[in-house]
Design a protein around this motif. Structure first.
Motif, PDB file in Angstrom:
ATOM      1  N   ALA A   5       0.847  -1.191   0.000  1.00 31.94           N
ATOM      2  CA  ALA A   5       0.000   0.000   0.000  1.00 31.94           C
ATOM      3  C   ALA A   5       0.880   1.238   0.000  1.00 31.94           C
ATOM      4  O   ALA A   5       1.731   1.404   0.884  1.00 31.94           O
ATOM      5  CB  ALA A   5      -0.917   0.018   1.216  1.00 31.94           C
ATOM      6  N   VAL A   7       0.698   5.156   0.364  1.00 32.21           N
ATOM      7  CA  VAL A   7      -0.059   6.338   0.744  1.00 32.21           C
ATOM      8  C   VAL A   7       0.685   7.539   0.172  1.00 32.21           C
ATOM      9  O   VAL A   7       1.851   7.778   0.510  1.00 32.21           O
ATOM     10  CB  VAL A   7      -0.175   6.458   2.275  1.00 32.21           C
ATOM     11  CG1 VAL A   7      -0.911   7.742   2.651  1.00 32.21           C
ATOM     12  CG2 VAL A   7      -0.891   5.238   2.857  1.00 32.21           C
ATOM     13  N   VAL A  16      -4.610   6.387  -1.745  1.00 30.96           N
ATOM     14  CA  VAL A  16      -3.936   5.151  -1.366  1.00 30.96           C
ATOM     15  C   VAL A  16      -3.948   4.258  -2.599  1.00 30.96           C
ATOM     16  O   VAL A  16      -4.989   4.037  -3.216  1.00 30.96           O
ATOM     17  CB  VAL A  16      -4.629   4.468  -0.180  1.00 30.96           C
ATOM     18  CG1 VAL A  16      -3.936   3.147   0.148  1.00 30.96           C
ATOM     19  CG2 VAL A  16      -4.624   5.379   1.043  1.00 30.96           C
ATOM     20  N   VAL A  56      -6.617   8.223   4.811  1.00 30.92           N
ATOM     21  CA  VAL A  56      -5.607   7.156   4.792  1.00 30.92           C
ATOM     22  C   VAL A  56      -6.192   5.866   5.348  1.00 30.92           C
ATOM     23  O   VAL A  56      -6.028   4.780   4.759  1.00 30.92           O
ATOM     24  CB  VAL A  56      -4.363   7.592   5.591  1.00 30.92           C
ATOM     25  CG1 VAL A  56      -3.418   6.403   5.797  1.00 30.92           C
ATOM     26  CG2 VAL A  56      -3.631   8.721   4.875  1.00 30.92           C
ATOM     27  N   GLY A  59      -8.565   4.336   2.891  1.00 29.13           N
ATOM     28  CA  GLY A  59      -7.842   3.753   1.766  1.00 29.13           C
ATOM     29  C   GLY A  59      -7.196   2.431   2.119  1.00 29.13           C
ATOM     30  O   GLY A  59      -7.207   1.482   1.324  1.00 29.13           O
ATOM     31  N   LEU A  60      -6.620   2.345   3.309  1.00 27.12           N
ATOM     32  CA  LEU A  60      -6.007   1.092   3.739  1.00 27.12           C
ATOM     33  C   LEU A  60      -7.066   0.011   3.930  1.00 27.12           C
ATOM     34  O   LEU A  60      -6.842  -1.167   3.614  1.00 27.12           O
ATOM     35  CB  LEU A  60      -5.224   1.313   5.035  1.00 27.12           C
ATOM     36  CG  LEU A  60      -3.991   2.216   4.913  1.00 27.12           C
ATOM     37  CD1 LEU A  60      -3.350   2.431   6.281  1.00 27.12           C
ATOM     38  CD2 LEU A  60      -2.966   1.630   3.941  1.00 27.12           C
ATOM     39  N   ILE A  69       3.078  -1.058   4.286  1.00 19.95           N
ATOM     40  CA  ILE A  69       2.515   0.260   4.007  1.00 19.95           C
ATOM     41  C   ILE A  69       3.655   1.270   3.978  1.00 19.95           C
ATOM     42  O   ILE A  69       4.535   1.244   4.848  1.00 19.95           O
ATOM     43  CB  ILE A  69       1.507   0.669   5.103  1.00 19.95           C
ATOM     44  CG1 ILE A  69       0.363  -0.340   5.221  1.00 19.95           C
ATOM     45  CG2 ILE A  69       0.972   2.076   4.855  1.00 19.95           C
ATOM     46  CD1 ILE A  69      -0.424  -0.214   6.514  1.00 19.95           C
TER      47      ILE A  69
END
Length: 445
Positions: A5, A7, A16, A56, A59-60, A69
Protein backbone atom coordinates in the motif's frame (compact mmCIF):
# COMPACT_ATOMS: atom_id res chain seq x y z
CA UNK A 1 2.27 -11.39 -6.53
CA UNK A 2 3.01 -9.38 -3.38
CA UNK A 3 0.89 -6.35 -2.55
CA UNK A 4 2.02 -3.08 -0.99
CA UNK A 5 0.00 0.00 0.00
CA UNK A 6 1.41 3.36 -1.09
CA UNK A 7 -0.06 6.34 0.74
CA UNK A 8 0.65 9.39 -1.42
CA UNK A 9 -0.42 12.80 -0.17
CA UNK A 10 -0.26 15.73 -2.56
CA UNK A 11 -1.00 19.40 -2.08
CA UNK A 12 -4.55 19.12 -3.45
CA UNK A 13 -5.50 15.46 -2.93
CA UNK A 14 -4.40 12.27 -1.26
CA UNK A 15 -4.79 8.69 -2.34
CA UNK A 16 -3.94 5.15 -1.37
CA UNK A 17 -2.60 2.91 -4.13
CA UNK A 18 -2.29 -0.86 -4.00
CA UNK A 19 0.89 -1.93 -5.79
CA UNK A 20 1.24 -5.56 -6.89
CA UNK A 21 4.77 -6.64 -7.66
CA UNK A 22 5.83 -9.92 -9.22
CA UNK A 23 8.27 -11.25 -11.83
CA UNK A 24 8.24 -8.68 -14.63
CA UNK A 25 5.11 -7.04 -13.24
CA UNK A 26 4.33 -3.83 -11.37
CA UNK A 27 0.63 -2.95 -11.25
CA UNK A 28 -1.04 -0.06 -9.45
CA UNK A 29 -4.68 0.22 -8.43
CA UNK A 30 -6.13 3.29 -6.75
CA UNK A 31 -8.15 2.15 -3.74
CA UNK A 32 -9.21 5.54 -2.46
CA UNK A 33 -8.76 9.20 -3.40
CA UNK A 34 -9.73 12.04 -1.09
CA UNK A 35 -9.53 15.82 -1.14
CA UNK A 36 -6.77 17.72 0.62
CA UNK A 37 -8.40 21.07 1.28
CA UNK A 38 -6.67 23.57 3.57
CA UNK A 39 -8.71 25.44 6.14
CA UNK A 40 -8.25 29.06 7.17
CA UNK A 41 -9.02 29.60 10.86
CA UNK A 42 -8.16 32.59 13.01
CA UNK A 43 -6.32 34.16 10.09
CA UNK A 44 -3.98 31.17 9.67
CA UNK A 45 -4.00 28.63 6.83
CA UNK A 46 -3.91 25.04 8.16
CA UNK A 47 -3.85 21.52 6.77
CA UNK A 48 -6.89 19.44 7.75
CA UNK A 49 -4.66 16.68 9.06
CA UNK A 50 -7.44 14.68 10.72
CA UNK A 51 -9.37 14.51 7.45
CA UNK A 52 -6.19 13.25 5.76
CA UNK A 53 -5.74 10.62 8.47
CA UNK A 54 -9.33 9.49 7.98
CA UNK A 55 -8.74 9.24 4.23
CA UNK A 56 -5.61 7.16 4.79
CA UNK A 57 -7.44 4.74 7.09
CA UNK A 58 -10.30 4.37 4.61
CA UNK A 59 -7.84 3.75 1.77
CA UNK A 60 -6.01 1.09 3.74
CA UNK A 61 -9.31 -0.57 4.60
CA UNK A 62 -10.29 -0.68 0.93
CA UNK A 63 -6.87 -1.96 -0.09
CA UNK A 64 -7.44 -5.11 1.95
CA UNK A 65 -4.56 -7.31 3.13
CA UNK A 66 -1.15 -5.91 2.13
CA UNK A 67 2.39 -6.91 2.97
CA UNK A 68 3.47 -3.42 4.04
CA UNK A 69 2.52 0.26 4.01
CA UNK A 70 4.62 3.26 2.93
CA UNK A 71 3.75 6.95 3.27
CA UNK A 72 4.98 9.93 1.26
CA UNK A 73 3.82 13.55 1.17
CA UNK A 74 4.90 17.10 0.47
CA UNK A 75 7.81 18.50 2.46
CA UNK A 76 8.56 21.15 5.12
CA UNK A 77 5.30 21.14 7.14
CA UNK A 78 5.06 19.53 10.56
CA UNK A 79 2.97 18.81 13.64
CA UNK A 80 3.96 19.27 17.27
CA UNK A 81 3.26 16.68 19.96
CA UNK A 82 2.99 17.26 23.69
CA UNK A 83 4.45 15.01 26.42
CA UNK A 84 1.50 12.62 26.12
CA UNK A 85 1.92 12.34 22.34
CA UNK A 86 -1.14 14.46 21.53
CA UNK A 87 -1.09 16.78 18.52
CA UNK A 88 -0.89 20.47 19.47
CA UNK A 89 -3.18 21.99 16.85
CA UNK A 90 -3.51 21.52 13.11
CA UNK A 91 -0.25 21.83 11.15
CA UNK A 92 0.17 25.20 9.41
CA UNK A 93 0.15 25.25 5.60
CA UNK A 94 3.39 26.30 3.90
CA UNK A 95 1.44 28.86 1.84
CA UNK A 96 0.43 30.70 5.02
CA UNK A 97 2.01 34.13 5.32
CA UNK A 98 3.54 33.70 8.78
CA UNK A 99 7.11 33.46 7.48
CA UNK A 100 7.02 36.76 5.60
CA UNK A 101 9.91 38.90 6.79
CA UNK A 102 11.38 36.20 9.04
CA UNK A 103 15.13 36.55 9.43
CA UNK A 104 17.66 34.12 10.88
CA UNK A 105 20.74 35.04 12.86
CA UNK A 106 22.88 32.88 10.58
CA UNK A 107 23.90 34.24 7.18
CA UNK A 108 22.76 32.79 3.88
CA UNK A 109 26.29 31.65 2.95
CA UNK A 110 26.78 29.70 6.18
CA UNK A 111 23.28 28.25 6.00
CA UNK A 112 23.89 26.96 2.47
CA UNK A 113 27.27 25.55 3.48
CA UNK A 114 25.56 23.46 6.17
CA UNK A 115 22.28 22.49 4.53
CA UNK A 116 22.82 22.97 0.80
CA UNK A 117 19.21 24.11 0.49
CA UNK A 118 17.53 26.53 -1.86
CA UNK A 119 16.34 29.56 0.08
CA UNK A 120 12.57 29.34 0.21
CA UNK A 121 10.51 31.34 2.71
CA UNK A 122 8.39 28.33 3.68
CA UNK A 123 11.25 25.96 4.57
CA UNK A 124 10.78 24.43 8.00
CA UNK A 125 13.60 26.44 9.53
CA UNK A 126 11.76 29.70 8.75
CA UNK A 127 8.46 28.28 9.95
CA UNK A 128 10.09 27.36 13.26
CA UNK A 129 11.65 30.80 13.57
CA UNK A 130 8.17 32.30 13.15
CA UNK A 131 6.58 29.92 15.67
CA UNK A 132 9.19 29.50 18.39
CA UNK A 133 7.66 32.08 20.78
CA UNK A 134 4.14 30.59 20.66
CA UNK A 135 2.61 28.72 23.63
CA UNK A 136 2.35 25.54 21.54
CA UNK A 137 6.04 25.62 20.82
CA UNK A 138 6.92 26.10 24.47
CA UNK A 139 5.22 22.87 25.55
CA UNK A 140 5.99 20.76 22.45
CA UNK A 141 8.09 17.66 23.02
CA UNK A 142 8.32 16.27 19.49
CA UNK A 143 8.25 17.67 15.96
CA UNK A 144 7.07 15.29 13.25
CA UNK A 145 6.95 16.01 9.53
CA UNK A 146 3.63 15.15 7.87
CA UNK A 147 4.40 11.57 6.70
CA UNK A 148 6.12 10.83 10.01
CA UNK A 149 3.09 12.16 11.90
CA UNK A 150 0.76 9.84 10.00
CA UNK A 151 3.16 6.94 10.50
CA UNK A 152 3.15 7.74 14.22
CA UNK A 153 -0.63 7.55 14.34
CA UNK A 154 -0.48 4.16 12.60
CA UNK A 155 2.35 2.66 14.66
CA UNK A 156 2.98 4.71 17.80
CA UNK A 157 6.63 5.14 16.73
CA UNK A 158 8.28 8.54 16.16
CA UNK A 159 11.12 9.30 13.78
CA UNK A 160 12.20 11.52 10.90
CA UNK A 161 12.67 9.92 7.49
CA UNK A 162 15.88 11.18 5.89
CA UNK A 163 14.67 12.44 2.48
CA UNK A 164 11.99 14.62 4.03
CA UNK A 165 14.17 15.73 6.93
CA UNK A 166 16.69 16.95 4.35
CA UNK A 167 14.21 19.61 3.18
CA UNK A 168 13.79 21.27 6.59
CA UNK A 169 16.91 23.44 6.65
CA UNK A 170 17.94 21.71 9.90
CA UNK A 171 19.87 18.77 8.44
CA UNK A 172 23.60 18.83 7.74
CA UNK A 173 23.93 17.82 4.08
CA UNK A 174 27.33 16.22 4.71
CA UNK A 175 26.68 14.25 7.92
CA UNK A 176 23.05 13.54 6.94
CA UNK A 177 21.97 14.15 10.52
CA UNK A 178 20.48 17.08 12.43
CA UNK A 179 22.79 20.10 12.60
CA UNK A 180 23.64 21.02 16.20
CA UNK A 181 24.68 24.61 15.28
CA UNK A 182 21.37 25.29 13.53
CA UNK A 183 19.36 23.76 16.36
CA UNK A 184 21.22 26.04 18.77
CA UNK A 185 20.71 29.06 16.50
CA UNK A 186 16.95 28.57 16.64
CA UNK A 187 16.97 27.89 20.35
CA UNK A 188 15.41 24.47 19.84
CA UNK A 189 15.68 21.66 22.34
CA UNK A 190 17.60 18.90 20.53
CA UNK A 191 15.11 16.35 21.89
CA UNK A 192 12.36 18.02 19.84
CA UNK A 193 13.77 16.42 16.68
CA UNK A 194 13.39 12.62 16.49
CA UNK A 195 16.06 10.18 15.28
CA UNK A 196 16.67 9.95 11.53
CA UNK A 197 15.53 6.80 9.74
CA UNK A 198 16.34 5.67 6.20
CA UNK A 199 14.17 4.44 3.33
CA UNK A 200 13.64 0.70 3.67
CA UNK A 201 13.65 0.65 7.48
CA UNK A 202 10.66 -0.87 9.25
CA UNK A 203 8.94 1.80 11.35
CA UNK A 204 6.48 -0.44 13.20
CA UNK A 205 3.18 -2.19 12.65
CA UNK A 206 -0.40 -1.17 11.97
CA UNK A 207 -2.87 -3.92 12.84
CA UNK A 208 -0.20 -6.55 12.21
CA UNK A 209 1.04 -5.02 8.92
CA UNK A 210 4.51 -3.53 8.64
CA UNK A 211 4.83 0.20 8.03
CA UNK A 212 8.06 0.81 6.08
CA UNK A 213 9.94 4.06 5.60
CA UNK A 214 10.10 5.00 1.91
CA UNK A 215 11.34 8.17 0.27
CA UNK A 216 8.74 10.04 2.30
CA UNK A 217 9.27 13.32 0.48
CA UNK A 218 7.07 12.70 -2.54
CA UNK A 219 9.76 13.98 -4.90
CA UNK A 220 12.25 11.47 -3.49
CA UNK A 221 9.81 8.68 -4.33
CA UNK A 222 9.08 10.26 -7.72
CA UNK A 223 12.78 10.28 -8.61
CA UNK A 224 13.00 6.57 -7.76
CA UNK A 225 10.10 6.22 -10.21
CA UNK A 226 12.01 7.84 -13.11
CA UNK A 227 12.61 5.07 -15.70
CA UNK A 228 16.02 6.39 -16.75
CA UNK A 229 18.79 4.34 -18.31
CA UNK A 230 22.18 5.49 -17.04
CA UNK A 231 23.02 8.61 -15.08
CA UNK A 232 22.94 11.33 -17.73
CA UNK A 233 19.35 12.44 -17.33
CA UNK A 234 17.43 15.36 -15.92
CA UNK A 235 14.11 14.84 -14.19
CA UNK A 236 11.08 17.06 -13.80
CA UNK A 237 8.60 15.92 -11.21
CA UNK A 238 5.74 18.02 -12.47
CA UNK A 239 2.56 18.75 -10.59
CA UNK A 240 1.58 21.69 -8.41
CA UNK A 241 5.33 22.32 -8.31
CA UNK A 242 7.94 21.39 -10.89
CA UNK A 243 11.03 19.95 -9.24
CA UNK A 244 13.73 20.17 -11.90
CA UNK A 245 17.15 18.66 -11.43
CA UNK A 246 19.70 15.87 -11.54
CA UNK A 247 20.50 12.86 -9.38
CA UNK A 248 24.06 13.18 -8.04
CA UNK A 249 26.34 11.20 -5.70
CA UNK A 250 27.36 14.29 -3.69
CA UNK A 251 26.07 17.82 -3.02
CA UNK A 252 27.09 20.91 -5.00
CA UNK A 253 27.82 23.65 -2.45
CA UNK A 254 29.54 26.31 -4.53
CA UNK A 255 28.77 30.00 -4.23
CA UNK A 256 27.43 29.88 -7.80
CA UNK A 257 25.04 27.11 -6.82
CA UNK A 258 23.79 29.13 -3.85
CA UNK A 259 23.29 32.26 -5.94
CA UNK A 260 21.34 30.21 -8.51
CA UNK A 261 19.13 29.01 -5.63
CA UNK A 262 19.68 25.30 -6.27
CA UNK A 263 18.97 22.82 -3.51
CA UNK A 264 20.69 19.62 -2.41
CA UNK A 265 18.02 17.33 -0.97
CA UNK A 266 18.49 13.76 0.16
CA UNK A 267 17.44 10.93 -2.10
CA UNK A 268 17.01 7.19 -1.73
CA UNK A 269 20.21 5.15 -1.42
CA UNK A 270 22.22 8.18 -0.29
CA UNK A 271 21.84 10.10 -3.54
CA UNK A 272 21.45 13.86 -3.77
CA UNK A 273 18.49 15.43 -5.54
CA UNK A 274 20.15 18.52 -6.98
CA UNK A 275 17.24 20.66 -8.12
CA UNK A 276 15.33 23.90 -8.24
CA UNK A 277 11.74 24.41 -7.25
CA UNK A 278 9.86 25.93 -10.19
CA UNK A 279 6.31 27.18 -9.71
CA UNK A 280 4.88 24.28 -11.74
CA UNK A 281 1.25 23.88 -12.70
CA UNK A 282 -0.03 25.77 -9.65
CA UNK A 283 -0.96 28.94 -11.63
CA UNK A 284 -2.89 26.86 -14.17
CA UNK A 285 -4.61 24.86 -11.42
CA UNK A 286 -5.69 28.08 -9.72
CA UNK A 287 -6.91 29.60 -12.99
CA UNK A 288 -8.91 26.48 -13.81
CA UNK A 289 -10.53 26.61 -10.40
CA UNK A 290 -11.54 30.22 -11.10
CA UNK A 291 -12.84 29.23 -14.56
CA UNK A 292 -15.08 26.49 -13.16
CA UNK A 293 -12.80 23.53 -13.99
CA UNK A 294 -13.16 23.40 -17.80
CA UNK A 295 -12.08 20.33 -19.78
CA UNK A 296 -8.27 20.42 -19.68
CA UNK A 297 -7.80 18.55 -22.96
CA UNK A 298 -9.92 21.01 -24.94
CA UNK A 299 -8.33 23.98 -23.16
CA UNK A 300 -4.83 22.79 -24.12
CA UNK A 301 -5.90 22.20 -27.73
CA UNK A 302 -7.17 25.78 -27.91
CA UNK A 303 -4.02 27.05 -26.19
CA UNK A 304 -1.78 25.32 -28.73
CA UNK A 305 -3.14 27.71 -31.40
CA UNK A 306 -2.39 30.85 -29.37
CA UNK A 307 0.69 33.08 -29.72
CA UNK A 308 3.28 32.42 -26.98
CA UNK A 309 3.73 35.01 -24.23
CA UNK A 310 6.25 34.32 -21.47
CA UNK A 311 6.26 35.55 -17.87
CA UNK A 312 8.52 34.72 -14.93
CA UNK A 313 6.60 32.04 -13.04
CA UNK A 314 9.19 32.10 -10.26
CA UNK A 315 7.94 35.53 -9.23
CA UNK A 316 6.73 35.08 -5.62
CA UNK A 317 3.65 37.07 -6.55
CA UNK A 318 2.25 33.85 -8.05
CA UNK A 319 2.64 31.89 -4.80
CA UNK A 320 -0.58 32.85 -2.93
CA UNK A 321 -3.99 31.52 -4.02
CA UNK A 322 -6.76 33.69 -5.48
CA UNK A 323 -7.16 36.01 -8.49
CA UNK A 324 -4.54 34.06 -10.42
CA UNK A 325 -5.93 34.75 -13.90
CA UNK A 326 -5.77 38.51 -13.33
CA UNK A 327 -2.21 38.27 -11.98
CA UNK A 328 -1.04 36.24 -14.97
CA UNK A 329 -2.73 38.62 -17.42
CA UNK A 330 -1.16 41.64 -15.75
CA UNK A 331 2.32 40.11 -15.73
CA UNK A 332 1.98 39.16 -19.40
CA UNK A 333 0.69 42.57 -20.48
CA UNK A 334 -2.59 40.99 -21.58
CA UNK A 335 -6.03 42.56 -21.12
CA UNK A 336 -7.91 41.61 -17.93
CA UNK A 337 -10.49 39.73 -20.01
CA UNK A 338 -7.89 37.62 -21.86
CA UNK A 339 -9.32 34.24 -22.83
CA UNK A 340 -8.57 31.09 -20.82
CA UNK A 341 -6.81 29.64 -23.88
CA UNK A 342 -4.47 32.64 -24.15
CA UNK A 343 -3.67 32.60 -20.43
CA UNK A 344 -3.15 28.83 -20.51
CA UNK A 345 -0.69 29.14 -23.39
CA UNK A 346 1.15 31.84 -21.46
CA UNK A 347 1.43 29.64 -18.36
CA UNK A 348 2.51 26.52 -20.25
CA UNK A 349 5.07 28.36 -22.39
CA UNK A 350 6.42 30.12 -19.30
CA UNK A 351 6.74 26.81 -17.48
CA UNK A 352 8.59 25.23 -20.41
CA UNK A 353 11.06 28.14 -20.42
CA UNK A 354 11.50 27.79 -16.64
CA UNK A 355 12.21 24.06 -17.15
CA UNK A 356 14.86 24.90 -19.77
CA UNK A 357 16.52 27.44 -17.50
CA UNK A 358 16.70 25.00 -14.58
CA UNK A 359 17.97 22.07 -16.69
CA UNK A 360 20.72 24.18 -18.22
CA UNK A 361 21.77 25.65 -14.89
CA UNK A 362 21.85 22.24 -13.21
CA UNK A 363 24.22 20.93 -15.88
CA UNK A 364 26.48 23.98 -15.71
CA UNK A 365 26.68 24.05 -11.91
CA UNK A 366 27.17 20.30 -11.44
CA UNK A 367 29.44 19.63 -14.39
CA UNK A 368 27.23 16.75 -15.55
CA UNK A 369 25.61 16.82 -18.98
CA UNK A 370 22.27 15.21 -19.75
CA UNK A 371 21.03 13.42 -22.84
CA UNK A 372 17.31 13.43 -22.05
CA UNK A 373 14.71 14.99 -19.78
CA UNK A 374 12.23 12.76 -17.95
CA UNK A 375 8.91 14.31 -16.96
CA UNK A 376 6.98 12.31 -14.38
CA UNK A 377 3.85 13.04 -12.38
CA UNK A 378 0.66 14.72 -13.52
CA UNK A 379 2.51 17.02 -15.93
CA UNK A 380 3.43 13.98 -18.05
CA UNK A 381 -0.19 13.96 -19.26
CA UNK A 382 0.10 17.52 -20.57
CA UNK A 383 1.15 16.94 -24.18
CA UNK A 384 1.55 20.63 -24.93
CA UNK A 385 3.82 21.15 -21.93
CA UNK A 386 5.93 18.09 -22.78
CA UNK A 387 6.42 19.19 -26.39
CA UNK A 388 7.19 22.80 -25.46
CA UNK A 389 9.69 21.59 -22.85
CA UNK A 390 11.43 19.42 -25.46
CA UNK A 391 11.51 22.38 -27.86
CA UNK A 392 12.85 24.75 -25.21
CA UNK A 393 15.52 22.35 -23.91
CA UNK A 394 16.53 21.03 -27.33
CA UNK A 395 16.46 17.53 -25.82
CA UNK A 396 14.11 14.58 -26.05
CA UNK A 397 11.48 14.53 -23.32
CA UNK A 398 10.40 11.13 -22.02
CA UNK A 399 7.02 11.53 -20.35
CA UNK A 400 5.79 9.07 -17.76
CA UNK A 401 4.97 7.34 -15.66
CA UNK A 402 2.27 9.63 -14.30
CA UNK A 403 2.26 7.59 -11.08
CA UNK A 404 6.02 7.81 -10.53
CA UNK A 405 5.66 8.76 -6.86
CA UNK A 406 3.45 5.79 -5.98
CA UNK A 407 5.68 3.49 -8.06
CA UNK A 408 8.82 4.70 -6.28
CA UNK A 409 7.06 4.22 -2.94
CA UNK A 410 6.03 0.65 -3.86
CA UNK A 411 9.41 -0.34 -5.29
CA UNK A 412 11.26 0.69 -2.13
CA UNK A 413 8.80 -1.38 -0.10
CA UNK A 414 9.18 -4.33 -2.48
CA UNK A 415 12.95 -4.18 -2.19
CA UNK A 416 12.73 -4.01 1.62
CA UNK A 417 10.52 -7.12 1.52
CA UNK A 418 13.00 -8.98 -0.70
CA UNK A 419 10.55 -9.26 -3.59
CA UNK A 420 12.98 -7.44 -5.89
CA UNK A 421 16.64 -6.62 -5.41
CA UNK A 422 19.38 -4.37 -6.61
CA UNK A 423 20.22 -0.69 -6.68
CA UNK A 424 18.28 2.23 -8.15
CA UNK A 425 19.37 1.25 -11.65
CA UNK A 426 17.80 -2.19 -11.13
CA UNK A 427 14.55 -0.65 -9.87
CA UNK A 428 14.45 1.62 -12.92
CA UNK A 429 14.96 -1.35 -15.23
CA UNK A 430 11.76 -2.82 -13.79
CA UNK A 431 9.99 0.46 -14.58
CA UNK A 432 11.25 0.60 -18.16
CA UNK A 433 10.03 -2.97 -18.66
CA UNK A 434 6.56 -2.36 -17.22
CA UNK A 435 5.51 1.30 -17.60
CA UNK A 436 4.37 3.37 -20.58
CA UNK A 437 6.64 6.25 -21.57
CA UNK A 438 5.92 8.72 -24.40
CA UNK A 439 8.81 10.37 -26.26
CA UNK A 440 8.69 13.98 -27.47
CA UNK A 441 11.53 15.06 -29.75
CA UNK A 442 12.33 18.76 -30.06
CA UNK A 443 10.89 20.48 -33.11
CA UNK A 444 13.46 22.58 -34.92
CA UNK A 445 12.03 25.94 -35.92
Amino acid sequence: MTTFAAVDLGASSGRVMAGRVGPGTVELTETHRFANEPVRAGGTLHWDILALHRGVLEGLRRAGPVDSIGIDSWAVDYGLLDAAGALLGNPVHYRDGRTEGVRLGIGDEKLYEITGLQKLPFNTIYQLAAARDTPQFEIAQRLLLIPDLLAYWLTGETGAEYTNASTTGLLDVRTRDWSAPLIAELGLRPSLLPPIRRPGEVIGEHKGTKVVAVGSHDTASAVVGVPAAGEHFAYISCGTWSLVGLELPAPVLSAESRRANFTNEGGVDGTIRYLRNVMGLWPLQECMREWGSPDIGELLRQASRETPVVVDLDDPGFLPPGDMAQRVAKAAGLPPDASPAKLTRCIVDSLAVAHKRAVEQAQELSGRHVDAVHIVGGGARNELLCQLTADACGLPVLAGPVEATALGNVLVQARAAGVIGGDLAALRTVLRDTQRVVRYDPVRR
